[in-house]
Design a protein around this motif. Structure first.
Motif, mmCIF file in Angstrom:
data_model
loop_
_atom_site.group_PDB
_atom_site.id
_atom_site.type_symbol
_atom_site.label_atom_id
_atom_site.label_comp_id
_atom_site.label_asym_id
_atom_site.label_seq_id
_atom_site.Cartn_x
_atom_site.Cartn_y
_atom_site.Cartn_z
ATOM 1 N N VAL A 47 0.838 -1.207 0.000
ATOM 2 C CA VAL A 47 0.000 0.000 0.000
ATOM 3 C C VAL A 47 0.868 1.251 0.000
ATOM 4 N N ALA A 48 1.905 1.275 0.849
ATOM 5 C CA ALA A 48 2.771 2.441 0.943
ATOM 6 C C ALA A 48 3.488 2.704 -0.381
ATOM 7 N N GLU A 49 3.991 1.655 -1.005
ATOM 8 C CA GLU A 49 4.728 1.824 -2.251
ATOM 9 C C GLU A 49 3.815 2.277 -3.388
ATOM 10 N N ARG A 50 2.616 1.741 -3.434
ATOM 11 C CA ARG A 50 1.717 2.084 -4.542
ATOM 12 C C ARG A 50 1.155 3.494 -4.422
ATOM 13 N N PHE A 51 0.913 3.947 -3.184
ATOM 14 C CA PHE A 51 0.209 5.218 -3.016
ATOM 15 C C PHE A 51 1.064 6.316 -2.383
ATOM 16 N N GLY A 52 2.372 6.142 -2.387
ATOM 17 C CA GLY A 52 3.244 7.200 -1.873
ATOM 18 C C GLY A 52 3.121 7.389 -0.378
ATOM 19 N N GLY A 53 3.102 6.288 0.362
ATOM 20 C CA GLY A 53 2.912 6.368 1.810
ATOM 21 C C GLY A 53 4.138 5.964 2.588
ATOM 22 N N ALA A 54 4.006 6.026 3.907
ATOM 23 C CA ALA A 54 5.034 5.563 4.831
ATOM 24 C C ALA A 54 4.481 4.353 5.571
ATOM 25 N N SER A 55 5.282 3.310 5.664
ATOM 26 C CA SER A 55 4.869 2.076 6.324
ATOM 27 C C SER A 55 5.568 1.946 7.670
ATOM 28 N N LEU A 56 4.765 1.784 8.728
ATOM 29 C CA LEU A 56 5.283 1.653 10.085
ATOM 30 C C LEU A 56 4.789 0.346 10.688
ATOM 31 N N SER A 57 5.522 -0.141 11.704
ATOM 32 C CA SER A 57 5.096 -1.355 12.395
ATOM 33 C C SER A 57 5.031 -1.106 13.893
ATOM 34 N N LEU A 58 3.967 -1.597 14.512
ATOM 35 C CA LEU A 58 3.867 -1.531 15.965
ATOM 36 C C LEU A 58 5.049 -2.258 16.609
ATOM 37 N N ASP A 59 5.557 -3.287 15.925
ATOM 38 C CA ASP A 59 6.704 -4.029 16.438
ATOM 39 C C ASP A 59 7.937 -3.147 16.619
ATOM 40 N N ASP A 60 8.048 -2.109 15.812
ATOM 41 C CA ASP A 60 9.249 -1.277 15.861
ATOM 42 C C ASP A 60 9.248 -0.277 17.007
ATOM 43 N N VAL A 61 8.164 -0.209 17.759
ATOM 44 C CA VAL A 61 8.152 0.668 18.940
ATOM 45 C C VAL A 61 7.988 -0.145 20.224
ATOM 46 N N ASP A 115 15.195 -4.654 16.423
ATOM 47 C CA ASP A 115 15.967 -5.821 15.990
ATOM 48 C C ASP A 115 15.433 -7.038 16.743
ATOM 49 N N LYS A 116 14.634 -7.856 16.081
ATOM 50 C CA LYS A 116 13.999 -8.990 16.759
ATOM 51 C C LYS A 116 15.004 -10.067 17.141
ATOM 52 N N LEU A 117 16.062 -10.200 16.364
ATOM 53 C CA LEU A 117 17.066 -11.201 16.700
ATOM 54 C C LEU A 117 17.834 -10.795 17.958
ATOM 55 N N ALA A 118 18.066 -9.489 18.127
ATOM 56 C CA ALA A 118 18.727 -8.994 19.341
ATOM 57 C C ALA A 118 17.729 -8.727 20.458
ATOM 58 N N ASP A 119 16.426 -8.728 20.121
ATOM 59 C CA ASP A 119 15.354 -8.446 21.077
ATOM 60 C C ASP A 119 15.527 -7.069 21.708
ATOM 61 N N ASP A 120 15.914 -6.098 20.895
ATOM 62 C CA ASP A 120 16.098 -4.742 21.414
ATOM 63 C C ASP A 120 15.942 -3.741 20.272
ATOM 64 N N ARG A 121 15.704 -2.484 20.628
ATOM 65 C CA ARG A 121 15.561 -1.442 19.624
ATOM 66 C C ARG A 121 16.893 -1.213 18.912
ATOM 67 N N ALA A 122 16.825 -1.074 17.593
ATOM 68 C CA ALA A 122 18.032 -0.837 16.807
ATOM 69 C C ALA A 122 18.587 0.554 17.091
#
Length: 271
Positions: A47-61, A115-122
């Motif tokens: 969706v982000a790529e097709r419509f010029g958007g930004a893609s975020l994940s709840l996992d990243d916070v 970083d899910k492999l490190a289990d910590d924020r990058a």
């Protein structure tokens, strides 16, 4: 799983929102919810790529490892494990959404990464940067839109993890309380929510193993790792089952089969 009809419907919705709000209005926020491995990230990026958007994940916070350790000591030991409501930095997420919605053409907005492999924020130096104001903000997260359970539904444990490590139900009550406050406010910020509904919780382990194998660049995870993941997803089981049986406030429910193919679409997006 990328359904062309769903993508087209989202595109029409974006156009309608832009016409109603004006081209200088804040970009809408589209949420995508679903169990682990259901295809949320794939759909969000498409969706982000097709419509010029930004893609975020709840996992990243997610809260950092140190912050979750402190919460585990203060509230309940199970909060050391990332995933359930209460383990996300929603303050960081809301500030990020504010910044993206108000961004000027030349503004740079760093997007947090976990970083899910490190289990910590990058480290922040590794965060990608968005320039300008996106046309749409796509936020994907497994528990977006989940509704709190009734108090009586929290009493009996749903799996071995709850029976052994949450004997007094303190953890599941704390998770449920979080759904009733900060996560409900986050749902209120979403202009629409799509829920990718798995055919049952029994497929989630297979999907999660495929997801981890991909992260590791492997064809499959080891039997030992699969056993560990089977324990890990018990942290998600209660709320996942609740959402699959109607405990989610979604505008569109996309029923998936075991191979993530679309069986049906229920609901729709309006301006």
């Amino acid at each position: 799983m990328i359904d062309a009809g769903l993508i087209d419907q989202i595109g029409r919705w974006i156009d309608q929102r832009a016409e109603a709000m004006g081209q200088d209005g804040p970009p809408p926020i589209l949420g995508i919810a679903g169990s682990q491995g259901s295809g949320k990230s794939t759909l969000a990026k498409a969706v982000a790529e097709r419509f010029g958007g930004a893609s975020l994940s709840l996992d990243d916070v997610y809260l950092t490892k140190a912050e979750r350790a402190a919460m585990a000591a203060r509230v309940h030991p199970l909060f050391a494990t990332r995933g359930p409501p209460g383990t996300h930095d929603l303050g960081l997420l809301n500030r990020l959404l504010d910044r993206l919605q108000a961004a000027g053409p030349d503004d740079l907005t760093p997007l947090p990464r976990f970083d899910k492999l490190a289990d910590d924020r990058a480290p922040q130096a590794d965060w990608p940067v968005v320039k300008g104001r996106p046309r749409i903000i796509v936020l994907e997260g497994w528990c977006l839109g989940a509704t709190p359970q009734a108090e009586g539904d929290l009493v009996a444990p749903i799996n071995a993890l709850e029976a052994r490590q949450d004997v007094g139900a303190e953890w599941r009550r704390a998770v449920n309380a979080a759904l009733g406050q900060p996560y409900a406010r986050l749902r209120g910020r979403l202009d629409a929510l799509v829920f990718l509904k798995a055919p049952g919780f029994d497929v989630v382990l297979d999907w999660r193993c495929e997801q981890e194998a991909g992260l590791m660049g492997q064809d499959a995870v080891s039997p030992e790792r699969r056993a560990a993941l089977a324990v890990f997803i018990q942290h998600y089981e209660r709320l996942s089952r609740h959402m699959m049986t109607g405990g989610v406030e979604a505008d569109i429910i996309v029923a998936l089969d075991r191979k993530r193919g679309v069986r049906s679409l229920e609901g729709g997006l309006g301006a």
